[in-house]
Design a protein around this motif. Sequence first.
Motif, PDB file in Angstrom:
ATOM      1  N   ASP A  41       0.786  -1.215   0.015  1.00  0.00           N
ATOM      2  CA  ASP A  41       0.051   0.101   0.275  1.00  0.00           C
ATOM      3  C   ASP A  41       0.959   1.239   0.020  1.00  0.00           C
ATOM      4  O   ASP A  41       0.148   2.332   0.237  1.00  0.00           O
ATOM      5  CB  ASP A  41      -0.989   0.061   1.067  1.00  0.00           C
ATOM      6  CG  ASP A  41      -0.290  -0.245   2.459  1.00  0.00           C
ATOM      7  OD1 ASP A  41       1.044   0.027   2.582  1.00  0.00           O
ATOM      8  OD2 ASP A  41      -1.043  -0.556   3.463  1.00  0.00           O
ATOM      9  N   PRO A  56      -6.381   6.902  -0.566  1.00  0.00           N
ATOM     10  CA  PRO A  56      -6.613   8.241  -0.297  1.00  0.00           C
ATOM     11  C   PRO A  56      -6.217   8.714   0.783  1.00  0.00           C
ATOM     12  O   PRO A  56      -6.723   8.231   1.914  1.00  0.00           O
ATOM     13  CB  PRO A  56      -7.955   8.511  -0.709  1.00  0.00           C
ATOM     14  CG  PRO A  56      -8.729   7.214  -0.132  1.00  0.00           C
ATOM     15  CD  PRO A  56      -7.684   6.125  -0.407  1.00  0.00           C
ATOM     16  N   ASP A  58      -4.577  11.716   3.903  1.00  0.00           N
ATOM     17  CA  ASP A  58      -5.023  13.264   4.638  1.00  0.00           C
ATOM     18  C   ASP A  58      -4.100  14.128   3.699  1.00  0.00           C
ATOM     19  O   ASP A  58      -4.648  15.240   3.568  1.00  0.00           O
ATOM     20  CB  ASP A  58      -4.739  13.328   5.900  1.00  0.00           C
ATOM     21  CG  ASP A  58      -5.819  12.425   6.680  1.00  0.00           C
ATOM     22  OD1 ASP A  58      -6.749  12.108   6.366  1.00  0.00           O
ATOM     23  OD2 ASP A  58      -5.513  12.135   7.994  1.00  0.00           O
ATOM     24  N   ARG A 161       5.852   1.702  12.608  1.00  0.00           N
ATOM     25  CA  ARG A 161       4.630   2.170  13.374  1.00  0.00           C
ATOM     26  C   ARG A 161       4.325   0.941  14.355  1.00  0.00           C
ATOM     27  O   ARG A 161       4.917   0.076  14.384  1.00  0.00           O
ATOM     28  CB  ARG A 161       3.527   2.315  12.443  1.00  0.00           C
ATOM     29  CG  ARG A 161       3.365   3.553  11.691  1.00  0.00           C
ATOM     30  CD  ARG A 161       2.097   3.636  11.076  1.00  0.00           C
ATOM     31  NE  ARG A 161       2.133   3.421   9.589  1.00  0.00           N
ATOM     32  CZ  ARG A 161       3.090   4.017   8.816  1.00  0.00           C
ATOM     33  NH1 ARG A 161       3.663   5.092   9.193  1.00  0.00           N
ATOM     34  NH2 ARG A 161       3.330   3.968   7.665  1.00  0.00           N
ATOM     35  N   SER A 189      -2.593  -0.807  17.875  1.00  0.00           N
ATOM     36  CA  SER A 189      -2.857   0.555  18.365  1.00  0.00           C
ATOM     37  C   SER A 189      -4.482   0.593  17.976  1.00  0.00           C
ATOM     38  O   SER A 189      -4.999   0.243  17.143  1.00  0.00           O
ATOM     39  CB  SER A 189      -1.803   1.596  17.587  1.00  0.00           C
ATOM     40  OG  SER A 189      -2.226   1.625  16.170  1.00  0.00           O
TER      41      SER A 189
END
Length: 496
Positions: A41, A56, A58, A161, A189
Motif C-alpha cells: 500500500d 486516499p 489526508d 509504526r 494500536s
Amino acid sequence: MTCERLREDPPLPIGSSLAALAATVGAQYRDVAVTITGVSDDSRSVEPGDLYIALPGDNVHGLDFEADAVARGAAAVLSDRPSTLLPTIIVEDPRRWAGPVSSEIYGMPSTALEVFGVTGTNGKTSTTYLLDAALTAAGETVGTITGISISGPAGSSPALRTTPEAAPLQKALASFRDTGATVAAMEVSSHAVTHRRVDGTRFAAMGFTNLARDHLDFHGSMDVYFAAKAALFTPERTALAAIGIDDDYGRLLVATTQVPSWTWSTVDPTADIFGDGIDCGDSGTTFTARTPMGSYDVRLPLLGPHQVRNALAAMTLLAATGRDLGAAVTGFESVAGVPGRLERIDAGQTFLALVDYMHNTAGQRQLLPYLRTLTAGRLIVVVGATGDRDPGKRFPLGRTAAALADVVIVSDESPCSEDPADIRAAVAAGAFAARQAKVVVEPDRRTAFDLAVGLAEPGDVVVVTGRGCDPVQLYGSDVRTFDDRTELRSALRDRI
Ligand SMILES: CC(=O)N[C@H]1[C@@H](OP(=O)(O)OP(=O)(O)OC[C@H]2O[C@@H](n3ccc(=O)[nH]c3=O)[C@H](O)[C@@H]2O)O[C@H](CO)[C@@H](O)[C@@H]1O[C@H](C)C(=O)N[C@@H](C)C(=O)N[C@H](CCC(=O)O)C(=O)O
Ligand SMILES: Nc1ncnc2c1ncn2[C@@H]1O[C@H](COP(=O)(O)OP(=O)(O)OP(=O)(O)O)[C@@H](O)[C@H]1O
C-alpha cells in the motif's frame, strides 16, 4: 464514560476473495488478465507482481505515485478511482478492503498462526516482549510485531509504526508462517483499528492492558478512543480476551464484550489471575500470580510495578489459550529488558540513571512514585512532549512531573512540524504551576542530559522520559540522529 460502538462497517470476513470482491461491492475491473503475487500500500515498497493498494490519504493520494509503483513492478491497482497505467479494481473505500484482500493474497496467514494481540494505552510493547519470552521458553516458534521491530524466525527489521498498515501486516504474518513460526504476538494500536489495519486478521486472543488519556488529537474524545479499542473485542475479531480490570475502562470492557474473557488485576482478588505480594526493587520485581491453575512465584528482571501488570496481561493471555504458566514464569526470568522502557544506563556513576518512554500522565503516575522509593536523595526528571500530538497533554505532563519529582528539566523531544518553543512553553507552564520541583528549561536535549547528570549526587535517580529507544528527533523535515540511551551514557561518561 459510555460504551460507544465504532460508527463504521464491521470488518469483512477473512477469505473474501478478489473475485467475490467485485460482486460484493460492485467493483469494476478495467482489465483482468493479471497474476498477483503480493500486495503493497506504499509505492516505495512495491515489489514485482504486487497489487498496489492506492489509498486516499489526508496529505496525498496513493495514485499520485502510480508511476513509481509501475516502475517497481506493480501488476494491478486497487483504489477508489482508476489508475491511468494499470488494471484497476475500483472500490468506494480502499482501506476497508486492504486487510481482507491482503490476507487473501498471502493465503490468510492469521488462520495458520495463533495470533495474540495486545492493546491498551500503555504496556503493549512490554507485554508483547513478555509473551515472546514465555512462548519461546515453552518451545514455541514466535514472530513479534511491536513499535520497535518486526521479528520472526527469518530475522528482524525496525518498525515504522506500532501496528503496520494492512498490507505489510499480512506480509509479515505470512513471512512468520513461511519461516516456521506457529504463533505471533503483536501490538494493536487504536490508530490501527480506525484505519482498518487489522481487518483481515483473526486473533486467537486479544489482551487489554489499560486506557488513559492519550491520542485525543486523533480520536477527539475518550469515548471514541475507547470505542476503537473495544471494537477489537468482538467475536468476529478474536476467539478469546484477557482484560485488565485495574481501571474503569477494563471493567466496562468486561461488562460489555461478547467474547469469552479472562480477567487479571493487582487490586481485585476475584480476578481470574491476581497479582499478589508485589515487591519492586532497583534490580527487578517479584510477585505471586494466583491463578485457577495454582500460584506461581514470578521474578521479573524488569523494573517497576507497571511491569507486574504487563506480566499479568501476558499470563492471562497464555492461560486463556490453555498454556502452561510454569514455562511462562521461566521465560519471564530470561527477559533482559525492554529497550527504552526503564532501561538502566550504567557508566560507573554513583546514582541510578534511566531512560523511559513515559509520554502520558498515566505512565508518570505509575513510574515516578516507584522511582521515588529507590532514592533517599532527589528524583531528577527530563520531560517534554512530542509535536503534532494532542497539545492538551503538555501542561499535565509538566505539572505531574513537577508534582512527583524534585528537579524537572523541560526539553525538546521531536517537535515535528510545530514550533518547539510553543511545546516547551506548555510543558514548562505545567511544571511551574505545580510549585513544587525546581524547574529548568533547556531546549537542547543533550545539554539537558548534561544538566541532569551534573546536578545528580550519589544515591539520586535521574530519568529521561518521553522518547524511549526512538533513534531520531524530528525538527520539521530535519531528521537528527539522537538516541536517548546513547546520549545519556555519553553525558554520564563526560561527567566522570
Ligand atoms: C493518522 C495516521 O495514522 N496516518 C497514516 C496514514 O496517513 P494518510 O492517510 O494521511 O496518508 P498520506 O500520507 O496522505 O498518504 C496516502 C497514501 O499515499 C502513499 N504514498 C505516499 C508517499 C509515497 O511516496 N508513496 C505512497 O505510496 C501512502 O503510503 C499512503 O497509503 O497513512 C500513512 C501511510 O500508510 C501513514 O504513514 C500515516 O501514519 C502517520 C505517519 C502516523 O504518524 N501515524 C501514527 C499516528 C500512528 O499510526 N500511530 C500508532 C501508534 C499509536 C500509539 O503510540 O499507541 C501506530 O500504530 O503507529
Ligand atoms: N501497565 C502500564 N501502566 C502504566 N504505564 C505503563 C505500563 N506499561 C508501560 N508503561 C509506561 O508506558 C511506557 C511505554 O511502555 P510500552 O512501550 O510497553 O507501552 P506501549 O503501549 O507499547 O506504548 P506506545 O504505544 O506508546 O509505544 C513505558 O516506558 C512506561 O513509562
